[in-house]
Design a protein around this motif. Sequence first.
Motif, PDB file in Angstrom:
ATOM      1  N   GLY A  27       0.817  -1.203   0.000  1.00  0.00           N
ATOM      2  CA  GLY A  27       0.000   0.000   0.000  1.00  0.00           C
ATOM      3  C   GLY A  27       0.854   1.257   0.000  1.00  0.00           C
ATOM      4  N   GLN A  28       0.196   2.402   0.023  1.00  0.00           N
ATOM      5  CA  GLN A  28       0.907   3.670   0.010  1.00  0.00           C
ATOM      6  C   GLN A  28       1.350   4.029   1.430  1.00  0.00           C
ATOM      7  OE1 GLN A  28       1.791   5.344  -2.633  1.00  0.00           O
ATOM      8  NE2 GLN A  28       0.740   3.923  -4.014  1.00  0.00           N
ATOM      9  N   PRO A  29       2.666   4.036   1.710  1.00  0.00           N
ATOM     10  CA  PRO A  29       3.130   4.363   3.075  1.00  0.00           C
ATOM     11  C   PRO A  29       3.160   5.851   3.378  1.00  0.00           C
ATOM     12  CG  PRO A  29       4.990   3.804   1.674  1.00  0.00           C
ATOM     13  CD  PRO A  29       3.754   3.613   0.833  1.00  0.00           C
ATOM     14  N   HIS A  30       2.868   6.732   2.384  1.00  0.00           N
ATOM     15  CA  HIS A  30       2.829   8.185   2.593  1.00  0.00           C
ATOM     16  C   HIS A  30       4.162   8.706   3.139  1.00  0.00           C
ATOM     17  CE1 HIS A  30      -1.453   7.979   1.790  1.00  0.00           C
ATOM     18  NE2 HIS A  30      -1.595   7.083   2.754  1.00  0.00           N
ATOM     19  N   LEU A  31       5.207   8.486   2.388  1.00  0.00           N
ATOM     20  CA  LEU A  31       6.534   8.941   2.796  1.00  0.00           C
ATOM     21  C   LEU A  31       6.984  10.191   2.048  1.00  0.00           C
ATOM     22  CD1 LEU A  31       8.405   5.505   2.999  1.00  0.00           C
ATOM     23  CD2 LEU A  31       7.211   6.742   4.811  1.00  0.00           C
ATOM     24  N   GLY A  32       6.148  10.708   1.144  1.00  0.00           N
ATOM     25  CA  GLY A  32       6.552  11.869   0.366  1.00  0.00           C
ATOM     26  C   GLY A  32       6.671  13.147   1.178  1.00  0.00           C
ATOM     27  N   ASP A  33       6.041  13.191   2.372  1.00  0.00           N
ATOM     28  CA  ASP A  33       6.095  14.408   3.180  1.00  0.00           C
ATOM     29  C   ASP A  33       7.282  14.421   4.138  1.00  0.00           C
ATOM     30  OD1 ASP A  33       5.181  12.321   4.666  1.00  0.00           O
ATOM     31  OD2 ASP A  33       3.509  13.375   5.608  1.00  0.00           O
ATOM     32  N   LEU A  34       8.127  13.384   4.102  1.00  0.00           N
ATOM     33  CA  LEU A  34       9.281  13.351   4.997  1.00  0.00           C
ATOM     34  C   LEU A  34      10.428  14.171   4.413  1.00  0.00           C
ATOM     35  CD1 LEU A  34       9.363   9.586   6.075  1.00  0.00           C
ATOM     36  CD2 LEU A  34       8.089  11.490   7.066  1.00  0.00           C
ATOM     37  N   PRO A  35      11.238  14.799   5.277  1.00  0.00           N
ATOM     38  CA  PRO A  35      12.363  15.620   4.790  1.00  0.00           C
ATOM     39  C   PRO A  35      13.556  14.772   4.368  1.00  0.00           C
ATOM     40  CG  PRO A  35      12.337  15.649   7.177  1.00  0.00           C
ATOM     41  CD  PRO A  35      11.111  14.866   6.746  1.00  0.00           C
ATOM     42  N   LEU A  36      13.326  13.878   3.393  1.00  0.00           N
ATOM     43  CA  LEU A  36      14.384  13.009   2.878  1.00  0.00           C
ATOM     44  C   LEU A  36      14.410  13.118   1.363  1.00  0.00           C
ATOM     45  CD1 LEU A  36      13.803   9.771   5.020  1.00  0.00           C
ATOM     46  CD2 LEU A  36      15.674  11.410   5.274  1.00  0.00           C
ATOM     47  N   PRO A  37      15.568  12.891   0.744  1.00  0.00           N
ATOM     48  CA  PRO A  37      15.627  12.896  -0.720  1.00  0.00           C
ATOM     49  C   PRO A  37      14.677  11.852  -1.303  1.00  0.00           C
ATOM     50  CG  PRO A  37      17.841  12.967   0.206  1.00  0.00           C
ATOM     51  CD  PRO A  37      16.905  12.722   1.357  1.00  0.00           C
ATOM     52  N   SER A  38      14.106  12.169  -2.468  1.00  0.00           N
ATOM     53  CA  SER A  38      13.126  11.268  -3.080  1.00  0.00           C
ATOM     54  C   SER A  38      13.753   9.920  -3.430  1.00  0.00           C
ATOM     55  CB  SER A  38      12.545  11.918  -4.328  1.00  0.00           C
ATOM     56  OG  SER A  38      13.575  12.245  -5.253  1.00  0.00           O
ATOM     57  N   GLY A  39      15.056   9.898  -3.786  1.00  0.00           N
ATOM     58  CA  GLY A  39      15.710   8.635  -4.096  1.00  0.00           C
ATOM     59  C   GLY A  39      15.774   7.706  -2.906  1.00  0.00           C
TER      60      GLY A  39
ATOM     61  N   SER B 178      12.274   6.325  -2.293  1.00  0.00           N
ATOM     62  CA  SER B 178      11.924   5.343  -3.321  1.00  0.00           C
ATOM     63  C   SER B 178      12.613   4.006  -3.072  1.00  0.00           C
ATOM     64  CB  SER B 178      12.310   5.899  -4.695  1.00  0.00           C
ATOM     65  OG  SER B 178      12.033   4.957  -5.711  1.00  0.00           O
ATOM     66  N   ASN B 179      13.873   4.035  -2.665  1.00  0.00           N
ATOM     67  CA  ASN B 179      14.589   2.789  -2.363  1.00  0.00           C
ATOM     68  C   ASN B 179      13.960   2.055  -1.192  1.00  0.00           C
ATOM     69  OD1 ASN B 179      16.427   3.191  -4.431  1.00  0.00           O
ATOM     70  ND2 ASN B 179      17.928   4.227  -3.119  1.00  0.00           N
ATOM     71  N   ILE B 180      13.573   2.789  -0.174  1.00  0.00           N
ATOM     72  CA  ILE B 180      12.943   2.160   0.996  1.00  0.00           C
ATOM     73  C   ILE B 180      11.643   1.478   0.599  1.00  0.00           C
ATOM     74  CG2 ILE B 180      11.828   2.642   3.204  1.00  0.00           C
ATOM     75  CD1 ILE B 180      13.911   4.823   3.664  1.00  0.00           C
ATOM     76  N   VAL B 181      10.826   2.160  -0.212  1.00  0.00           N
ATOM     77  CA  VAL B 181       9.548   1.574  -0.643  1.00  0.00           C
ATOM     78  C   VAL B 181       9.776   0.356  -1.532  1.00  0.00           C
ATOM     79  CG1 VAL B 181       7.441   2.027  -1.934  1.00  0.00           C
ATOM     80  CG2 VAL B 181       8.364   3.788  -0.421  1.00  0.00           C
ATOM     81  N   ASP B 182      10.761   0.434  -2.434  1.00  0.00           N
ATOM     82  CA  ASP B 182      11.039  -0.700  -3.319  1.00  0.00           C
ATOM     83  C   ASP B 182      11.501  -1.929  -2.530  1.00  0.00           C
ATOM     84  OD1 ASP B 182      10.374   0.857  -5.467  1.00  0.00           O
ATOM     85  OD2 ASP B 182      12.449   1.367  -5.999  1.00  0.00           O
ATOM     86  N   VAL B 183      12.344  -1.719  -1.547  1.00  0.00           N
ATOM     87  CA  VAL B 183      12.828  -2.850  -0.741  1.00  0.00           C
ATOM     88  C   VAL B 183      11.675  -3.512  -0.002  1.00  0.00           C
ATOM     89  CG1 VAL B 183      14.236  -3.466   1.261  1.00  0.00           C
ATOM     90  CG2 VAL B 183      15.193  -1.999  -0.514  1.00  0.00           C
ATOM     91  N   GLU B 184      10.809  -2.724   0.584  1.00  0.00           N
ATOM     92  CA  GLU B 184       9.678  -3.295   1.320  1.00  0.00           C
ATOM     93  C   GLU B 184       8.705  -3.988   0.377  1.00  0.00           C
ATOM     94  OE1 GLU B 184       9.472  -3.621   4.521  1.00  0.00           O
ATOM     95  OE2 GLU B 184      11.375  -2.578   4.758  1.00  0.00           O
ATOM     96  N   ALA B 185       8.531  -3.454  -0.830  1.00  0.00           N
ATOM     97  CA  ALA B 185       7.668  -4.128  -1.806  1.00  0.00           C
ATOM     98  C   ALA B 185       8.253  -5.486  -2.202  1.00  0.00           C
ATOM     99  CB  ALA B 185       7.493  -3.239  -3.033  1.00  0.00           C
ATOM    100  N   GLN B 186       9.563  -5.547  -2.388  1.00  0.00           N
ATOM    101  CA  GLN B 186      10.209  -6.822  -2.706  1.00  0.00           C
ATOM    102  C   GLN B 186      10.097  -7.807  -1.544  1.00  0.00           C
ATOM    103  OE1 GLN B 186      14.234  -6.032  -3.945  1.00  0.00           O
ATOM    104  NE2 GLN B 186      13.611  -4.631  -5.582  1.00  0.00           N
TER     105      GLN B 186
END
Length: 482
Positions: free
Chosen positions: A243-255, A258-266
Amino acid sequence: MLDKSSGTLTGTRGREGRLFQTRSLASVEGRMSKISFSKLLHVSAAHLGRILILIAVLLASAPARCEYLLAPGDVLEIEAVGIRDLRHRVMIDLNGQASFPLIGDIKAAGLSVAELRSQVKSILSTKAFRPREIDQQGRLVSRDEVITVSPDEVALTVAEYRPIYLNGDVAHPGAQQYRPGMTVRQAIALAGGYDTMRFRGRDPFLDSSDFRGDYYELWTEFAKLRAQTERFRSELEGKSELGQPHLGDLPLPSGVVSNIVDVEAQRLSVDNSDHQKEREYLENAVQQEDGRIVTLQHQRETEQKNADTDAAELKDLQASFSKGLVPLSRLSDLRRLSLFSATRVLQTTASIDLVQRERSEFARRLERVQDQRRDKLLTSLQEADVRLVTVRARLQAVGDKLLYAGMVHSQLVRGAGGEPDIKVYRNDNDASGSLPADEDTKLMPGDVIEVRLRLEGLTKLTGSGSPTTRGEGQNDEGAPKK
């Protein structure tokens, strides 16, 4: 407070907190109210003229005189032209009294400088004294002549006002000499400006680097935990996609996000695949055991028929042997064959029991694999939620430390909303209290200024754990702008 005997309003505060001594227009209105309108219509023209003159006199005395009122702690200086003995400095004591030469004690607190000066001149003008001078031997001797002091020759001024006091986030808190017209900004400048070094013994610029590293490390951990909790929920709901973890509002680079979400999806895909393989293995094992049981049951039926046939033949052969129709060797062979058939039936029955037990174990494992997985996911989700709360608290603490340590040594680094909180505590004679102030507020003698720097500018967290909207005081990475 309204003085009914004199018709004046004393102890009134002005806009800047000064105490004024004002003859109130209310006293004029009070006196005029005693004359009813009906009586004015019947008085003579002479009486009406006198009333108008009275009103004019009262109005002439009404304008307010905005003057500072003396208070304990103020230092006064008196001197007379050409008379050195009269030059004297005196501090108003706690009782509000000031002790002058040739005059004695005078109640000075609560009076303006002009009023006290008028009293002193009035008293000195009635005094006569012998001036003193230094003779040739250096002795102080009195002259024979007696002189008086003219009121115009007397000067009374405030030599030193009561000091003001600064406390809080300033470089040098403490007392500062008051100067007429001084503002809060000037007082803070005299105190060395804004400062936080007195609360810390370490260099805030070095600490800022350490805190910033901890700050973004915690945000990365926070993002990982948020993604993990979403993965756990997706597995519990049987979803094949994250699902959508809603991480776009965190003060972190988008890359990084994206890596964190991809790892959890895998990981979700791998966990679902592993769970599905486990279920398929157990289901196949149950089916195989069912097939073995059916085969063994057919085998047992066949063996049971053979054993029954052998038993019937043995019974007939025993009857023939008793009549002497068959030899003993034939009877022994048939008995061994019948015993072997019965043994085969017993062995097949035991195998069926063993296979059924194995089948029950596989079926139980198939039922437990889902329950165990759900229990494991719930435990992991609970642990992740607890860690999220801990990381959220650490984030807020490190964020405050980062902003606190990043302030310049003597000046506040301002972002959006970075104005300091300033309060002025004032106590003038019988009037006291606190009032909100800013850097342009004018001060009065004896004021106590409390200065507090605001900790703003870093990402704050809401109750759900999400950061608040990024403000103007932050850069693209969520850190405060310099």
